[in-house]
Write a protein that holds these residues in place. Sequence first.
Motif, PDB file in Angstrom:
ATOM      1  N   TRP A  40       0.854  -1.183   0.000  1.00 29.27           N
ATOM      2  CA  TRP A  40       0.000   0.000   0.000  1.00 29.27           C
ATOM      3  C   TRP A  40       0.888   1.231   0.000  1.00 29.27           C
ATOM      4  N   LEU A  41       0.506   2.258  -0.743  1.00 36.25           N
ATOM      5  CA  LEU A  41       1.320   3.470  -0.780  1.00 36.25           C
ATOM      6  C   LEU A  41       1.058   4.325   0.457  1.00 36.25           C
ATOM      7  N   PRO A  42       2.132   4.863   1.068  1.00 35.92           N
ATOM      8  CA  PRO A  42       1.983   5.689   2.264  1.00 35.92           C
ATOM      9  C   PRO A  42       1.497   7.094   1.910  1.00 35.92           C
ATOM     10  N   ALA A  43       1.096   7.841   2.942  1.00 35.18           N
ATOM     11  CA  ALA A  43       0.584   9.198   2.731  1.00 35.18           C
ATOM     12  C   ALA A  43       1.701  10.195   2.458  1.00 35.18           C
ATOM     13  N   THR A  44       2.899   9.933   2.963  1.00 32.74           N
ATOM     14  CA  THR A  44       4.033  10.845   2.742  1.00 32.74           C
ATOM     15  C   THR A  44       5.095  10.133   1.912  1.00 32.74           C
ATOM     16  N   PRO A  45       5.843  10.855   1.072  1.00 36.44           N
ATOM     17  CA  PRO A  45       6.853  10.216   0.223  1.00 36.44           C
ATOM     18  C   PRO A  45       7.832   9.378   1.032  1.00 36.44           C
ATOM     19  N   TYR A 114      -4.431   3.282  -3.074  1.00 36.61           N
ATOM     20  CA  TYR A 114      -3.385   3.016  -4.058  1.00 36.61           C
ATOM     21  C   TYR A 114      -2.413   1.962  -3.527  1.00 36.61           C
ATOM     22  N   MET A 115      -2.028   1.078  -4.406  1.00 35.78           N
ATOM     23  CA  MET A 115      -1.033   0.054  -4.092  1.00 35.78           C
ATOM     24  C   MET A 115      -0.089  -0.085  -5.268  1.00 35.78           C
ATOM     25  N   ILE A 116       1.066  -0.699  -5.015  1.00 37.55           N
ATOM     26  CA  ILE A 116       1.949  -1.111  -6.106  1.00 37.55           C
ATOM     27  C   ILE A 116       2.282  -2.585  -5.934  1.00 37.55           C
ATOM     28  N   ARG A 117       2.448  -3.256  -7.061  1.00 41.31           N
ATOM     29  CA  ARG A 117       2.928  -4.628  -7.070  1.00 41.31           C
ATOM     30  C   ARG A 117       4.110  -4.703  -8.004  1.00 41.31           C
ATOM     31  N   THR A 118       5.110  -5.482  -7.621  1.00 40.92           N
ATOM     32  CA  THR A 118       6.255  -5.685  -8.506  1.00 40.92           C
ATOM     33  C   THR A 118       6.047  -6.960  -9.313  1.00 40.92           C
ATOM     34  N   ARG A 119       6.425  -6.865 -10.579  1.00 36.84           N
ATOM     35  CA  ARG A 119       6.356  -8.006 -11.490  1.00 36.84           C
ATOM     36  C   ARG A 119       7.753  -8.207 -12.070  1.00 36.84           C
ATOM     37  N   ASP A 120       8.408  -9.280 -11.651  1.00 37.23           N
ATOM     38  CA  ASP A 120       9.801  -9.529 -12.011  1.00 37.23           C
ATOM     39  C   ASP A 120       9.870 -10.708 -12.977  1.00 37.23           C
ATOM     40  N   SER A 121      10.342 -10.433 -14.200  1.00 40.38           N
ATOM     41  CA  SER A 121      10.435 -11.504 -15.201  1.00 40.38           C
ATOM     42  C   SER A 121      11.487 -12.549 -14.836  1.00 40.38           C
ATOM     43  N   ALA A 122      12.310 -12.253 -13.808  1.00 41.52           N
ATOM     44  CA  ALA A 122      13.289 -13.240 -13.321  1.00 41.52           C
ATOM     45  C   ALA A 122      12.751 -14.027 -12.130  1.00 41.52           C
ATOM     46  N   SER A 123      11.462 -13.867 -11.805  1.00 42.16           N
ATOM     47  CA  SER A 123      10.865 -14.587 -10.675  1.00 42.16           C
ATOM     48  C   SER A 123      10.968 -16.092 -10.891  1.00 42.16           C
ATOM     49  N   PRO A 124      11.391 -16.845  -9.876  1.00 37.03           N
ATOM     50  CA  PRO A 124      11.450 -18.309 -10.020  1.00 37.03           C
ATOM     51  C   PRO A 124      10.106 -18.943 -10.377  1.00 37.03           C
ATOM     52  N   THR A 125       9.001 -18.321  -9.945  1.00 35.77           N
ATOM     53  CA  THR A 125       7.691 -18.875 -10.294  1.00 35.77           C
ATOM     54  C   THR A 125       7.512 -18.918 -11.802  1.00 35.77           C
ATOM     55  N   LEU A 126       8.061 -17.906 -12.501  1.00 40.21           N
ATOM     56  CA  LEU A 126       8.002 -17.895 -13.964  1.00 40.21           C
ATOM     57  C   LEU A 126       9.115 -18.730 -14.577  1.00 40.21           C
ATOM     58  N   THR A 127      10.337 -18.538 -14.127  1.00 39.16           N
ATOM     59  CA  THR A 127      11.456 -19.216 -14.791  1.00 39.16           C
ATOM     60  C   THR A 127      11.402 -20.732 -14.614  1.00 39.16           C
ATOM     61  N   ASN A 128      10.744 -21.196 -13.547  1.00 41.87           N
ATOM     62  CA  ASN A 128      10.603 -22.644 -13.333  1.00 41.87           C
ATOM     63  C   ASN A 128       9.275 -23.198 -13.856  1.00 41.87           C
ATOM     64  N   PHE A 129       8.485 -22.355 -14.490  1.00 40.70           N
ATOM     65  CA  PHE A 129       7.144 -22.756 -14.921  1.00 40.70           C
ATOM     66  C   PHE A 129       7.203 -23.703 -16.107  1.00 40.70           C
ATOM     67  N   GLN A 130       6.502 -24.832 -15.984  1.00 44.40           N
ATOM     68  CA  GLN A 130       6.420 -25.807 -17.075  1.00 44.40           C
ATOM     69  C   GLN A 130       4.977 -26.172 -17.401  1.00 44.40           C
ATOM     70  N   GLY A 131       4.055 -25.327 -16.972  1.00 40.87           N
ATOM     71  CA  GLY A 131       2.644 -25.584 -17.207  1.00 40.87           C
ATOM     72  C   GLY A 131       1.907 -25.805 -15.904  1.00 40.87           C
ATOM     73  N   VAL A 132       0.598 -25.578 -15.942  1.00 40.40           N
ATOM     74  CA  VAL A 132      -0.233 -25.756 -14.754  1.00 40.40           C
ATOM     75  C   VAL A 132      -0.639 -27.224 -14.653  1.00 40.40           C
ATOM     76  N   PRO A 133      -0.528 -27.841 -13.471  1.00 46.52           N
ATOM     77  CA  PRO A 133      -1.028 -29.214 -13.341  1.00 46.52           C
ATOM     78  C   PRO A 133      -2.547 -29.236 -13.478  1.00 46.52           C
ATOM     79  N   PHE A 134      -3.076 -30.295 -14.050  1.00 45.06           N
ATOM     80  CA  PHE A 134      -4.518 -30.352 -14.280  1.00 45.06           C
ATOM     81  C   PHE A 134      -5.003 -31.803 -14.222  1.00 45.06           C
ATOM     82  N   PHE A 135      -6.293 -31.931 -13.959  1.00 42.01           N
ATOM     83  CA  PHE A 135      -6.922 -33.257 -14.001  1.00 42.01           C
ATOM     84  C   PHE A 135      -7.030 -33.713 -15.458  1.00 42.01           C
ATOM     85  N   ASP A 136      -7.064 -35.027 -15.653  1.00 41.67           N
ATOM     86  CA  ASP A 136      -7.269 -35.560 -16.999  1.00 41.67           C
ATOM     87  C   ASP A 136      -8.624 -35.111 -17.540  1.00 41.67           C
ATOM     88  N   TYR A 137      -8.689 -34.966 -18.854  1.00 43.66           N
ATOM     89  CA  TYR A 137      -9.949 -34.577 -19.485  1.00 43.66           C
ATOM     90  C   TYR A 137     -11.033 -35.605 -19.154  1.00 43.66           C
TER      91      TYR A 137
END
Length: 269
Positions: A40-45, A114-137
């Motif tokens: 969350w963004l603070p009231a003062t810089p 107001y809030m800020i979120r960081t999005r890092d393309s070097a995040s392990p969640t992305l770099t280790n991603f190989q697809g979402v696990p799912f139930f068989d059709y």
Amino acid sequence: MTTQTPEITRLTERWDRFRSGRTAALAADHGWLTLTSFHWLPATPSPVEGVPGLWSATSTTASLTAAPEENLALVSSGEPVLGTLTATLTNEDSLMWVRSGTVVVELGMRANRYMIRTRDSASPTLTNFQGVPFFDYNPEVVFDGVFERYPEPRSVDIATANPEVPGVARLVGDVVFEHLGTTYRLSAEEGPLDSLILTFFDETNNVTSSHWRKLELTKPRPDNSVVVDFNRAINYPSAFTDFGTCPAPVPANRLDLPMEAGERDPRRS
């Protein structure tokens, strides 16, 4: 064992394409798998952990002050941020605002703060991603349903994945279908191109699936019939990251059965 009829073959091929598209969308450079913080963004810089610059917000405007050596740049143009930058959003809006190396800072307004979120393309969640696990059709969880539109949309207060962020669901009608002799009724929100969004609980939640999931149905046919295919149930971003503010289902959207179809919990696989 399910007999592989030409119709089932067609449906599974379509589902395979759906899964491929879903994987590609999640693997975007600064998509949902790259969230690494929420502030969350603070009231003062003030400085914010992990992000250059001084950040603040009033009830109407967010501000960022940065020096040249902090190497912040606008996402939209690549121009460096020098001095003070401001932005104004309405509630639930987001803006990919500034960049620092592999990190993009998303500015957003949630619960009129107001809030800020960081999005890092070097995040392990992305770099280790190989697809979402799912139930068989499973062709047995594809149902013929009917959409019953309300005379007027209904706004219902809901929880979200962040306890500090209340939400509101704008419901436009109910999707009704039968399974094993039981009639189910799920309230729907309207999505892009007049699609319907069903956010639901079921008995696999927090066991093999995440805390809740959603299913998007295509626009109802002229006779209000819809196809309810739970093989296409997907996770909200909050299944992958602690920094999502994803909407929970309305309490009535609960299936009292284990819906073993669609996406599994990626953090339990």
